[in-house]
Design an enzyme around this catalytic site. Structure first.
Site, short mmCIF file in Angstrom:
data_model
loop_
_atom_site.label_atom_id
_atom_site.label_comp_id
_atom_site.label_asym_id
_atom_site.label_seq_id
_atom_site.Cartn_x
_atom_site.Cartn_y
_atom_site.Cartn_z
N SER A 145 -2.27 -1.20 4.56
CA SER A 145 -3.46 -2.05 4.59
C SER A 145 -3.26 -3.19 3.61
O SER A 145 -2.44 -3.07 2.69
CB SER A 145 -4.68 -1.23 4.16
N TYR B 133 -9.38 4.51 -1.38
CA TYR B 133 -8.59 3.95 -0.27
C TYR B 133 -7.47 3.08 -0.82
O TYR B 133 -6.31 3.24 -0.45
CB TYR B 133 -9.53 3.14 0.64
#
Ligand SMILES: [Zn+2]
Length: 632
Positions: free
Chosen positions: A512, A525
């Site tokens: 990501s 995350y």
């Protein structure tokens, strides 16, 4: 009915309707029959001016058969080369099969003697034809045998046993033809029962460690990199698997056509060290290719089992089913003196016969070309969202898929959709928890069992929960690390266990842009994704010596996927970050962060995956796919 073998026909006056090449006897409907003018078909046997050259002669015969068609549905539809056999039978209905019971007799060493002793009921008026080459020689042999029977018995024969080939029955009523076939099968079944010694049935347990080593090594050494390898599940093999079986030629022409004349024998490697396994498979393969000047299609692996190779599902199915059938026939030859394989002259004839090459071409599936053609990809989190779209993108490019998800309902739906679009068997499902090592290993091994190896492992499964640090429950924080980071490590581990035997493979982590810069309220995350990049760089170094590449892709925000846009999705969740802005305002804020002005699409990610597959001078990289939002 294996690989469309066998044929059936009906005659009415001077016309005969016969199954056309390319239709299977198992599934044929009225549209599969071709109408032929009988006198022209029978004229083939009367004519004496054929070319002396075999291939030229058979080509001439095919032309006569093509000309004998009445209103063919398309100019290319060919009548079977066995049409002459059907025309020779005086009865209206003919059924011809390469059945496993009849072939227990016809493929046995005592074939003709066993046939003479068969206690067939009186209604079966049977003749025997020893093996002759297919085409004109077989038609002539049948004509002679039928004439001889008629002269001796004063009535026509209605049943023909053809050595190393099959059985043919004929009657003026369809039901009578059926009952002749059943009578022959029942008689032979009785002989098999009488001849069967009581043997202890041992349940063979497949050695999955051996399979996960030898099969990927073997597949990676095959001459065609797009071939798949699949286990042939046939109990008869348990007792037959041996080096002797590999030195025995095919039992009948169909086996030559679909399995090759000889299978490859791969001895059990001395250890499961990748170098030792690759050497054992490589040497066996090299010897085979030197001796036979072709790639093997069936692989017998010592202590493990038999495997089929091929480029398409159809090839794999034909090869597997034909070989399994030949093994059952071999078992059925036992009471009749054991198997009587084709001789060198006989199989050489089949191997070079262009008529069979035509049939082989019809039976083979179309081999498409794509940028991931024949590659086997495992994708976690493939039940929905990004993982599902990656799966569809790679299927479009020709990949075979092992799809993993915790949610079996969405996963099975994804597999169903992909198989509906790309053909049965394109994708298989494994319900698994990516945080569990044994779950992930089971998925990697299913790739080996179903497709013969693993070329691409994509760690895509991920979860995201957003809280300010003071509100973040520690359990939730840990669970994100467990799925996103530990899950990626475990996939890389179980994938590398397989790939080390291939000395090739791509491990790709869907990371990501949060793996490159911190993200408000996303401490877990972002930490899992930063950790992911450290993992990728380290594993890349671990696995260079095994020929395996490890890279990450760092996409931007998928603003159009449900994660963001569904009610309660991130547009809603992030309103608090921006002073209770509306959903639409939140969306515009996120779009305005991207220099290219739009959210990331999964098709952008698939392009990055294809780039990684085609590149061979990069490893340990983390590619941004963010429309310019992230440049580090
Ligand atoms: Zn046949």
């Amino acid at each position: 009915i294996i690989a469309g073998g066998g044929n059936t026909s009906v005659k009415l006056g001077e016309r005969m309707w016969i199954k056309a090449s390319g239709h299977s006897l198992a599934t044929i409907g009225p549209e599969g029959f071709l109408e032929l003018r009988m006198p022209e078909v029978l004229g083939i046997l009367a004519r004496k001016d054929w070319s002396a050259d075999r291939d030229e002669r058979e080509a001439q015969i095919v032309r006569v058969l093509l000309n004998a068609r009445v209103n063919p549905p398309s100019p290319n539809v060919r009548p079977s080369v066995e049409s002459t056999l059907h025309a020779l039978m005086p009865q209206a209905f003919v059924l011809h099969t390469h059945g496993e019971l009849a072939n227990g007799v016809t493929c046995s060493r005592k074939g003709e003697a066993a046939f003479r002793r068969l206690p067939l009921p009186r209604k079966v008026r049977a003749v025997w034809i020893p093996y002759v080459d297919p085409g004109m020689p077989l038609a002539q042999a049948l004509a002679k045998a039928l004439k001889g029977y008629q002269a001796k018995h004063g009535v026509p024969a209605n049943t023909v046993f053809m050595g190393k080939h099959g059985i043919l029955v004929a009657a003026d009523e369809a039901a009578e033809a059926d009952s002749l076939m059943q009578a022959c099968d029942e008689t032979i079944r009785g002989e098999l029962r009488r001849g069967a010694r009581k043997r202890r049935t041992e349940i063979q347990v497949v050695d999955r460690d051996l399979e996960a080593a030898v099969v990927p090594a073997l597949r990676s050494l095959l001459p065609d990199p797009t071939w798949l390898v699949r286990r042939i599940e046939e109990p008869a093999l348990d007792a037959l698997l041996s080096k002797d079986l590999a030195s025995r030629a095919a039992l009948l022409p169909d086996q030559v056509v679909y399995c090759g004349t000889f299978p490859l024998w791969v001895p059990r490697p001395r250890s499961l060290e990748p170098e030792v396994v690759r050497a054992a498979a490589g040497e066996a393969l090299q010897r085979f290719v030197e001796k036979h000047a072709r790639a093997p299609q069936v692989y017998l692996i010592e202590n493990l089992g038999a495997y089929a190779g091929g480029a398409t599902e159809k090839d794999l199915r034909n090869t597997s089913e034909m070989f399994a059938s030949a093994m059952r026939m071999t078992v059925n030859t036992r009471p009749f003196g054991g198997p009587n394989p084709l001789t060198k002259r006989e199989y050489a004839f089949i191997d070079t016969w262009n008529v069979e090459q035509y049939r082989r071409g019809l039976a083979a599936g179309k081999s498409a070309t794509g940028r991931a053609q024949g590659k086997v990809a495992l994708i976690t989190g493939a039940g929905q969202g990004v993982g599902k779209e990656i799966a569809e993108g790679l299927a479009e490019e020709g990949a075979r898929l092992v799809l993993v998800d915790l949610n079996s309902a969405t996963l099975n739906e994804t597999v169903r959709e992909i198989n509906a679009r790309h053909g049965a068997g394109r994708a298989v499902a494994v319900q698994a928890n990516v945080a569990m090592e044994e779950d992930q290993r089971a998925a990697a091994r299913l790739a080996v069992r179903t497709f013969g190896g693993l070329d691409i492992a994509i760690a895509n499964a991920g979860i995201l929960k957003a809280y300010k640090v003071t509100q973040f429950p520690a359990e939730a924080w840990r669970s994100i690390i467990d799925v996103n980071l530990v899950g990626a490590f475990l996939l890389a581990k179980v994938a590398a266990e397989v790939m080390q035997y291939q000395r090739s493979g791509d491990i790709i982590q869907i990371n990501s842009k949060s793996g490159k810069s911190g993200s408000k309220y996303n401490s877990a995350y972002a930490a899992s994704k930063f950790g992911g990049i450290g993992l990728v760089q380290s594993l890349a170094l671990d696995l260079i010596e095994d020929g395996i590449r490890v890279n990450a892709i760092c996409p931007g925000n998928f603003l159009d996927l449900p994660l963001w846009s569904a009610p309660g999705g991130l547009f809603d969740q992030y309103r608090a970050k921006y002073d209770n802005a509306t959903r639409e305002e939140v969306r515009r804020i996120y779009e305005s962060k991207v220099p290219m002005g739009r959210g990331c699409r999964v098709s952008d990610v698939v392009r990055a995956i294809l780039y990684i597959l085609e590149q061979d001078y990069e490893t340990g990289q983390a590619y941004n796919v963010t429309g310019g939002q992230e440049m580090r």
